[in-house]
Enzyme design. Structure first.
Site, PDB file in Angstrom:
ATOM      1  N   HIS A  66       0.817  -1.216   0.000  1.00 27.62           N
ATOM      2  CA  HIS A  66       0.000   0.000   0.000  1.00 27.62           C
ATOM      3  C   HIS A  66       0.847   1.260   0.000  1.00 27.62           C
ATOM      4  CE1 HIS A  66      -3.292  -2.778   0.920  1.00 27.62           C
ATOM      5  NE2 HIS A  66      -3.944  -1.923   0.173  1.00 27.62           N
ATOM      6  N   ARG A 171     -10.359   4.476  -0.725  1.00 29.56           N
ATOM      7  CA  ARG A 171      -9.899   3.555   0.340  1.00 29.56           C
ATOM      8  C   ARG A 171     -10.143   4.238   1.689  1.00 29.56           C
ATOM      9  NH1 ARG A 171      -5.792   2.184  -3.766  1.00 29.56           N
ATOM     10  NH2 ARG A 171      -5.537  -0.073  -3.877  1.00 29.56           N
ATOM     11  N   ARG A 207     -15.277   2.561  -0.438  1.00 26.73           N
ATOM     12  CA  ARG A 207     -15.129   1.209   0.086  1.00 26.73           C
ATOM     13  C   ARG A 207     -15.150   1.287   1.606  1.00 26.73           C
ATOM     14  NH1 ARG A 207      -9.753  -2.107  -1.306  1.00 26.73           N
ATOM     15  NH2 ARG A 207      -8.748  -0.714   0.169  1.00 26.73           N
ATOM     16  N   GLU A 305     -11.921  -9.925  -4.817  1.00 24.37           N
ATOM     17  CA  GLU A 305     -10.471  -9.995  -4.614  1.00 24.37           C
ATOM     18  C   GLU A 305     -10.042 -11.303  -3.964  1.00 24.37           C
ATOM     19  OE1 GLU A 305      -9.269  -6.583  -2.253  1.00 24.37           O
ATOM     20  OE2 GLU A 305     -11.064  -6.691  -1.029  1.00 24.37           O
ATOM     21  N   ASN A 328      -4.952  -6.624  -6.959  1.00 26.93           N
ATOM     22  CA  ASN A 328      -3.765  -6.742  -6.090  1.00 26.93           C
ATOM     23  C   ASN A 328      -3.923  -7.941  -5.165  1.00 26.93           C
ATOM     24  OD1 ASN A 328      -3.345  -4.241  -7.248  1.00 26.93           O
ATOM     25  ND2 ASN A 328      -4.062  -3.113  -5.465  1.00 26.93           N
ATOM     26  N   ASP A 329      -5.082  -7.997  -4.492  1.00 25.26           N
ATOM     27  CA  ASP A 329      -5.315  -9.136  -3.605  1.00 25.26           C
ATOM     28  C   ASP A 329      -5.696 -10.379  -4.387  1.00 25.26           C
ATOM     29  OD1 ASP A 329      -4.710  -8.392  -0.968  1.00 25.26           O
ATOM     30  OD2 ASP A 329      -6.469  -7.096  -0.919  1.00 25.26           O
ATOM     31  N   ARG A 339       1.812 -10.396  -1.172  1.00 26.68           N
ATOM     32  CA  ARG A 339       2.123  -9.185  -1.942  1.00 26.68           C
ATOM     33  C   ARG A 339       3.076  -8.248  -1.202  1.00 26.68           C
ATOM     34  NH1 ARG A 339      -3.642  -5.808  -1.658  1.00 26.68           N
ATOM     35  NH2 ARG A 339      -2.472  -3.926  -2.085  1.00 26.68           N
ATOM     36  N   CYS A 376     -10.338  -2.170  -9.982  1.00 28.13           N
ATOM     37  CA  CYS A 376      -9.731  -1.059  -9.245  1.00 28.13           C
ATOM     38  C   CYS A 376      -8.352  -1.409  -8.702  1.00 28.13           C
ATOM     39  CB  CYS A 376     -10.649  -0.575  -8.124  1.00 28.13           C
ATOM     40  SG  CYS A 376     -10.919  -1.812  -6.860  1.00 28.13           S
TER      41      CYS A 376
HETATM   42  C1  PEP Z   1      -6.927  -4.763  -4.488  1.00 30.41           C
HETATM   43  O1  PEP Z   1      -6.757  -5.667  -3.663  1.00 30.41           O
HETATM   44  O2  PEP Z   1      -6.680  -4.879  -5.692  1.00 30.41           O
HETATM   45  C2  PEP Z   1      -7.447  -3.445  -4.050  1.00 30.41           C
HETATM   46  C3  PEP Z   1      -7.819  -2.523  -4.910  1.00 30.41           C
HETATM   47  O3  PEP Z   1      -7.477  -3.204  -2.709  1.00 30.41           O
HETATM   48  P1  PEP Z   1      -6.154  -2.904  -1.850  1.00 30.41           P
HETATM   49  O4  PEP Z   1      -5.005  -2.703  -2.791  1.00 30.41           O
HETATM   50  O5  PEP Z   1      -6.432  -1.702  -1.030  1.00 30.41           O
HETATM   51  O6  PEP Z   1      -6.014  -4.142  -1.030  1.00 30.41           O
HETATM   52 MG    MG Z   2      -7.545  -5.495  -1.637  1.00 28.70          MG
END
Ligand code: PEP
Ligand code: MG
Length: 418
Positions: A66, A171, A207, A305, A328-329, A339, A376
């Site tokens: 993040h 976020r 979110r 996710e 991402n997740d 990650r 996203c």
């Molecule tokens: C993701 O997981 O892709 C996402 C957008 O949420 P975050 O990166 O905040 O976990």
């Molecule tokens: Mg996420």
């Protein structure tokens, strides 16, 4: 006490630094600066005075963390996994984000060369300005929504500057990371209302709290876990600590009377969670109506996710208005790759066929139920996949503010029938 040890150490270091005259003075620096650190937690990154921050360099950190995402949102270069030295303190430095290097005390020639590069970069970006007010439409007429990810009210300026159609991911947990204690319903309402009003009727997808894992705020007193990414986080906290969830949902519903607000639940793995979260939302709506408070119409969505959510996407789609794929997740959980772990960066492949297949399956399931689908996660801004996403039928991409015009340029160059 063990869990608090890092804080005690942090405070002791700060006190010692102030007493010995080694305080970094970041808070009252008049000059723009680069931060060099061992590592930066998301909670530290959100506290930084961004007006003078030119970039940061850390020894640890991963590209999918993040902290790196926040740097992209702020449109500043960030180097991670870099050998750093204490004697850089106070020296002139240049970060070359394109080539992942930092130059300490550059000589005149290097300064000139890199300044020329910087000017070319500015000119390149200026060319993209011509794309403002142009639709996100391919040559053959396929249109897609292009929104932006933000973490704070202060990011809204960048959303408007870059001509995004809306906010695809706010976020909201960064509000909590910024705070010393639980932000109250009224404090949150003021923030959400402001964002909704500043966006002037454009869509704002907020979110709900996705705290936990790498996003930690002490006052939550979350238990220390062996596997925090698989732990007590996000919707799991909200559904079990209802007072926290309700304060946020009430604030969101109140703000929805002042703009085009949508609510999105993170880290969903089951239909049960969606039904329960919607029930709490409905409870809040009824309370507010009984109190005579105005509430707007809100679209409800969920993050996709986890592989579990993909596999039951058809059931989930029947319950909500939209999906937003958190790549991402989704990459982390599909590939079983942490990650946050920089040594696994070479294995963290968000282009992996399994991840792309998950995205395609999600779109197909959603469209059977009139549920629109966006992306996203960071992959949304990856222009090498824009065509793939459009062919899959993705309805929206939500990207960091600095990428909007570049993604628009790619969309407008595509011909899906060609
Ligand atoms: C993701 O997981 O892709 C996402 C957008 O949420 P975050 O990166 O905040 O976990
Ligand atoms: Mg996420």
């Amino acid at each position: 006490m063990k869990a608090r040890a890092a804080d005690v150490r942090d405070i002791s270091n700060r006190v010692v630094n102030i007493l010995t005259g080694n305080d970094s003075g970041l808070d009252d620096s008049d000059e723009p600066f680069i931060i060099v650190a061992e590592d930066l937690a998301p909670s530290e990154t959100v506290q930084l005075d961004k007006s003078k921050l030119l970039g940061f360099v850390t020894r640890l950190g991963s590209t999918n963390s993040h902290t790196a995402i926040l740097a992209r949102n702020m449109n500043i270069p960030a180097l991670i996994g870099t050998e750093i030295s204490e004697d850089w303190d106070g020296k002139l430095a240049i970060i070359d984000g394109y080539n992942a290097c930092i130059y300490i005390e550059p000589n005149e020639d290097l300064l000139k060369t890199l300044d020329k590069k910087r000017i070319q970069d500015v000119q390149q970006r200026a060319l993209l300005q011509d794309l403002k007010n142009k639709p996100n439409v391919t040559i053959d007429g396929t249109e897609i929504k292009l929104y932006v990810n933000i973490g704070n009210v202060s990011d809204v300026g960048m959303v408007l500057q870059n001509d995004a159609g809306g906010i695809g991911l706010f976020r909201s947990e960064f509000i909590y990371l910024h705070s010393e204690t639980f932000p109250t319903e009224d404090e949150q309402f003021a923030i959400y209302k402001r964002v909704a009003e500043m966006m002037g009727g454009k869509k704002v997808i907020i979110r709900t709290l996705d705290i936990g894992a790498d996003k930690q705020a002490d006052y939550f007193q979350l238990p220390k876990e062996e596997n925090p990414a698989l732990g007590y986080r996000a919707i799991r906290i909200c559904l079990t600590r209802k007072e926290i969830f309700k304060a946020q949902l009430r604030a969101l519903l109140r703000a929805s009377a002042f703009g085009n607000v949508s609510i999105m639940f993170p880290m969903i793995i089951s239909l049960r969670e969606v039904i329960d979260a919607k029930a709490v939302l409905e409870e809040c709506r009824q309370e507010l109506i009984a109190e005579g408070v105005n509430v707007g119409d809100v679209e409800i969505g969920i993050m996709i996710e986890t592989p579990a959510a993909v596999m039951v996407a058809e059931q989930l789609a029947a319950e909500v208005n939209f999906f937003s794929i958190g790549t991402n997740d989704l990459t982390q959980y599909t590939l079983a790759i942490d990650r946050q772990n920089p040594s696994l960066d070479p294995f963290y492949d968000s282009h992996h066929p399994a991840v792309l297949k998950m995205i395609e399956m999600t779109v197909q399931a959603a469209h059977k139920h009139d549920c629109w689908v966006g992306i996203c996660g960071e992959l949304g801004a990856d222009t090498s996949l824009t065509e793939t996403f459009l062919r899959m039928g993705i309805d929206e991409l939500s990207v960091n503010p600095g990428s909007v015009l570049n993604v628009r340029k790619t969309i407008r160059s595509l011909n899906l029938k060609g």
